[in-house]
Design a protein around this motif. Structure first.
Motif, mmCIF file in Angstrom:
data_model
loop_
_atom_site.group_PDB
_atom_site.id
_atom_site.type_symbol
_atom_site.label_atom_id
_atom_site.label_comp_id
_atom_site.label_asym_id
_atom_site.label_seq_id
_atom_site.Cartn_x
_atom_site.Cartn_y
_atom_site.Cartn_z
ATOM 1 N N ILE A 377 23.725 47.784 33.788
ATOM 2 C CA ILE A 377 23.806 46.780 34.838
ATOM 3 C C ILE A 377 25.243 46.731 35.345
ATOM 4 O O ILE A 377 26.181 46.637 34.548
ATOM 5 N N LYS A 378 25.383 46.795 36.645
ATOM 6 C CA LYS A 378 26.722 46.604 37.228
ATOM 7 C C LYS A 378 26.763 45.251 37.919
ATOM 8 O O LYS A 378 25.846 44.908 38.666
ATOM 9 N N VAL A 379 27.809 44.499 37.637
ATOM 10 C CA VAL A 379 27.988 43.204 38.294
ATOM 11 C C VAL A 379 29.307 43.235 39.047
ATOM 12 O O VAL A 379 30.347 43.604 38.491
ATOM 13 N N ARG A 380 29.226 42.874 40.302
ATOM 14 C CA ARG A 380 30.417 42.817 41.144
ATOM 15 C C ARG A 380 30.730 41.348 41.394
ATOM 16 O O ARG A 380 29.947 40.618 42.015
ATOM 17 N N PHE A 381 31.859 40.894 40.854
ATOM 18 C CA PHE A 381 32.290 39.507 41.051
ATOM 19 C C PHE A 381 33.243 39.454 42.243
ATOM 20 O O PHE A 381 34.212 40.221 42.295
ATOM 21 N N GLU A 388 40.896 29.419 39.744
ATOM 22 C CA GLU A 388 40.542 30.603 38.960
ATOM 23 C C GLU A 388 39.177 30.427 38.302
ATOM 24 O O GLU A 388 38.840 29.342 37.841
ATOM 25 N N HIS A 389 38.452 31.538 38.232
ATOM 26 C CA HIS A 389 37.149 31.533 37.571
ATOM 27 C C HIS A 389 37.136 32.560 36.440
ATOM 28 O O HIS A 389 37.046 33.759 36.703
ATOM 29 N N PRO A 390 37.231 32.116 35.195
ATOM 30 C CA PRO A 390 37.031 33.033 34.071
ATOM 31 C C PRO A 390 35.529 33.164 33.804
ATOM 32 O O PRO A 390 34.923 32.291 33.191
ATOM 33 N N MET A 391 34.945 34.252 34.290
ATOM 34 C CA MET A 391 33.483 34.407 34.204
ATOM 35 C C MET A 391 33.108 35.029 32.859
ATOM 36 O O MET A 391 33.577 36.107 32.509
ATOM 37 N N HIS A 392 32.254 34.333 32.144
ATOM 38 C CA HIS A 392 31.937 34.659 30.745
ATOM 39 C C HIS A 392 30.460 34.991 30.610
ATOM 40 O O HIS A 392 29.609 34.270 31.117
ATOM 41 N N LEU A 393 30.179 36.093 29.902
ATOM 42 C CA LEU A 393 28.796 36.510 29.640
ATOM 43 C C LEU A 393 28.497 36.359 28.154
ATOM 44 O O LEU A 393 29.284 36.788 27.311
ATOM 45 N N HIS A 394 27.362 35.779 27.850
ATOM 46 C CA HIS A 394 26.943 35.635 26.451
ATOM 47 C C HIS A 394 26.243 36.909 25.954
ATOM 48 O O HIS A 394 25.594 37.610 26.723
ATOM 49 N N GLY A 395 26.371 37.153 24.660
ATOM 50 C CA GLY A 395 25.516 38.137 23.988
ATOM 51 C C GLY A 395 25.846 39.599 24.216
ATOM 52 O O GLY A 395 25.176 40.472 23.676
ATOM 53 N N HIS A 396 26.856 39.881 25.024
ATOM 54 C CA HIS A 396 27.194 41.263 25.367
ATOM 55 C C HIS A 396 28.699 41.409 25.526
ATOM 56 O O HIS A 396 29.399 40.435 25.795
ATOM 57 N N ASP A 416 34.225 39.842 27.039
ATOM 58 C CA ASP A 416 33.100 38.963 27.343
ATOM 59 C C ASP A 416 33.421 38.067 28.522
ATOM 60 O O ASP A 416 32.637 37.196 28.875
ATOM 61 N N SER A 417 34.604 38.278 29.115
ATOM 62 C CA SER A 417 34.962 37.466 30.275
ATOM 63 C C SER A 417 35.925 38.248 31.156
ATOM 64 O O SER A 417 36.597 39.176 30.698
ATOM 65 N N VAL A 418 35.946 37.858 32.411
ATOM 66 C CA VAL A 418 36.930 38.427 33.333
ATOM 67 C C VAL A 418 37.465 37.272 34.171
ATOM 68 O O VAL A 418 36.704 36.424 34.643
ATOM 69 N N LEU A 419 38.781 37.233 34.285
ATOM 70 C CA LEU A 419 39.440 36.126 34.982
ATOM 71 C C LEU A 419 39.709 36.530 36.429
ATOM 72 O O LEU A 419 40.399 37.512 36.677
ATOM 73 N N LEU A 420 39.164 35.759 37.355
ATOM 74 C CA LEU A 420 39.366 36.068 38.776
ATOM 75 C C LEU A 420 40.221 35.004 39.442
ATOM 76 O O LEU A 420 39.950 33.802 39.315
ATOM 77 N N PHE A 421 41.240 35.490 40.141
ATOM 78 C CA PHE A 421 42.004 34.623 41.020
ATOM 79 C C PHE A 421 41.427 34.766 42.424
ATOM 80 O O PHE A 421 40.703 35.722 42.716
ATOM 81 N N ARG A 422 41.793 33.829 43.279
ATOM 82 C CA ARG A 422 41.232 33.824 44.624
ATOM 83 C C ARG A 422 41.460 35.167 45.314
ATOM 84 O O ARG A 422 42.578 35.678 45.326
ATOM 85 N N GLY A 423 40.390 35.729 45.836
ATOM 86 C CA GLY A 423 40.469 37.002 46.539
ATOM 87 C C GLY A 423 40.167 38.202 45.659
ATOM 88 O O GLY A 423 39.940 39.299 46.168
ATOM 89 N N ASP A 424 40.149 38.008 44.345
ATOM 90 C CA ASP A 424 39.892 39.141 43.448
ATOM 91 C C ASP A 424 38.443 39.615 43.543
ATOM 92 O O ASP A 424 37.523 38.811 43.714
ATOM 93 N N VAL A 425 38.299 40.920 43.387
ATOM 94 C CA VAL A 425 36.967 41.518 43.245
ATOM 95 C C VAL A 425 37.000 42.404 41.999
ATOM 96 O O VAL A 425 37.846 43.296 41.894
#
Ligand SMILES: [Cu+2]
Length: 476
Positions: A377-381, A388-396, A416-425
């Motif tokens: 699975i590819k997820v594009r944030f 800031e959004h530290p996006m966290h996924l459980h179980g993986h 298990d997480s990726v920290l995004l600042f405004r404008g980040d992809v």
């Protein structure tokens, strides 16, 4: 011009549609966007029977299989507690075993961890989520998805094998924006059996802000002091148990970032005078050798009460406010694991992050990411709006593939997480190799409570538990 009569009936029709939508959504929302009852597996349960054509495996049945792994057993009691802070101040808190953070649980890679949770008197119920740990669905501690919240007088037994060494933490996932802030947090350290790094001292540190007021480093308001002798090598595990990003610097020594979210980096270089951005829920381990003379200080740039002082002697020269940010995208040595941005993916999802929403929707109204076991699975944030959004996924664990369109060039980063600042992809990928129902949410828990939370659901997996005001399971 619009006929007046037609206009009136159009308005009536629109109102009817709105009313039906409101009823369909569970008769309105009461708190944090939750309806009275919702099945987070996304399965329909029609009154007339029928339902899903796929024979459902239940998350509740997904447990750690028996094994001969050494057992480490702990008891954690959640309770309302008056804690005494360093300096003598008293604060009302919710605690595991009477302190905040709760006890540091230290186990060895491969141990079978058993934790008996009892809730004495935290009224809305509690759970324990093992943040960052890959474990069976029923052990994930998400109320209304993997269990019911544990009410006063009740208990729950968690059991999982700590397969991946690293720095983790635990917190209640019942109304976590409130309960973590009130003190229901603690550290879980899984020590490696071998590992690439050698050190004389191994310390773990929690940064938290109790009741959104008291700035605590391992529970101390006046900073933490740790022993280390000149020439000793120290592994310092930093855990941001608060919501906002902390820019953490190491003064008095060169250092390596040896681990992110508990996962060791490959060939991390020695750096100096850089601020490491640690998002809510994230962990960074730094490794450094104590100087021949004087202290090392590790602290947050903007909140210097979050500080750790190691060793004796003179204080070091502070890290310059204008020092550069640590950048993991080109740090360390590449290592071919066969996972690349241009490999084929079975499914790709784009998640556009607003201030507190995902793709313009909130909470259970966000369609889940649906996966089948074995798929990549590819997820594009895409960070569009808000802080800031530290996006966290459980179980993986996922692998971070690209930042702003550019592939990472250094060590592979598994997290298990990726920290995004405004404008980040960012693009990340994970293999669907742990069947269950898993949360994917912002770990600024205020954002999560406002609706920035969704599910990654395996096809055919169901749950007997329900989220909502009826059950009282509120897993923000
Ligand atoms: Cu957020």
């Amino acid at each position: 011009m619009m006929n007046k009569r037609t206009g009136a009936s159009s308005v009536a029709a629109l109102l009817l549609v709105a009313l039906l939508a409101w009823v369909a959504a569970g008769c309105g929302t009461i708190r944090g966007g939750y309806p009275s009852e919702v099945d987070m597996s996304g399965h329909e349960h029609h009154a007339g029977g029928g339902g899903s054509a796929v024979a459902a495996a239940s998350c509740a049945d997904m447990t750690e299989p028996p094994s001969n792994a050494p057992v480490r057993e702990f008891d954690l009691k959640a309770a309302q507690t008056t804690v005494t802070l360093s300096g003598g101040k008293k604060a009302e808190a919710w605690t595991y075993n009477g302190s905040t953070p709760g006890p540091e649980l230290r186990v060895k890679e491969g141990d079978r961890v058993v934790v008996n949770l009892a809730n004495e008197d935290v009224k809305k119920g509690v759970t324990i989520h093992w943040h960052g740990v890959v474990l069976p669905c029923s052990q994930d501690g998400v109320p209304g998805v993997t269990q019911d919240a544990v009410r006063p007088g009740e208990s729950f037994r968690y059991e999982f094998v700590a397969a991946h060494p690293g720095t983790y933490w635990y917190h209640s996932h019942q109304q976590s924006s409130e309960q973590a802030e009130r003190g229901l947090v603690g550290r879980l350290i899984v020590e490696p059996k071998g590992g690439a790094f050698r050190y004389d001292r191994d310390y773990a540190v929690t940064f938290q802000k109790l009741n959104d007021k008291y700035v605590l480093t391992n529970g101390r308001e006046d900073g933490l002091r740790l022993d280390a002798k000149p020439g000793e090598t120290v592994r310092l595990r930093l855990i941001n148990a608060y919501n906002d990003v902390q820019w953490v610097g190491v003064a008095g020594a060169s250092f390596q970032v040896v681990s992110i979210d508990g996962q060791d980096l490959n060939g991390p270089g020695v750096i100096r005078d850089q601020w490491i951005p640690i998002g809510g829920g994230q962990r960074y381990d730094v490794l450094f050798t104590m100087p021949d003379d004087g202290q090392v200080q590790v602290y947050s740039r903007d909140q210097t009460k979050w500080s750790v002082t190691l060793g004796e002697g003179a204080a070091p020269k502070p890290v310059g406010k204008e020092a550069p940010a640590f950048d993991f995208t080109g740090y360390g040595t590449p290592k071919d694991d066969g996972i690349t941005p241009d490999m084929p993916f079975d499914r790709t999802y784009e998640l556009v992050l607003g201030p507190t929403n995902i793709n313009g929707k909130s909470g259970h109204n966000i369609p889940p990411i649906v996966v089948k076991e074995g798929e990549w699975i590819k997820v594009r944030f895409v960070h569009k709006l808000g802080s800031e959004h530290p996006m966290h996924l459980h179980g993986h664990l996922f692998k971070i593939l690209t930042k702003n369109g550019k592939p990472l060039t250094g060590s592979p980063i598994y997290a298990d997480s990726v920290l995004l600042f405004r404008g980040d992809v960012y693009e990340v990928t994970f293999q669907a190799n742990n069947p269950g129902l898993w949360m994917e949410h912002c770990h600024n828990l205020g954002h999560a409570a406002a609706g920035m939370t969704m599910m990654v659901n395996y096809e055919g997996v169901s749950t007997p538990y329900r989220v909502g005001t009826k059950s009282g399971n509120i897993p923000d």
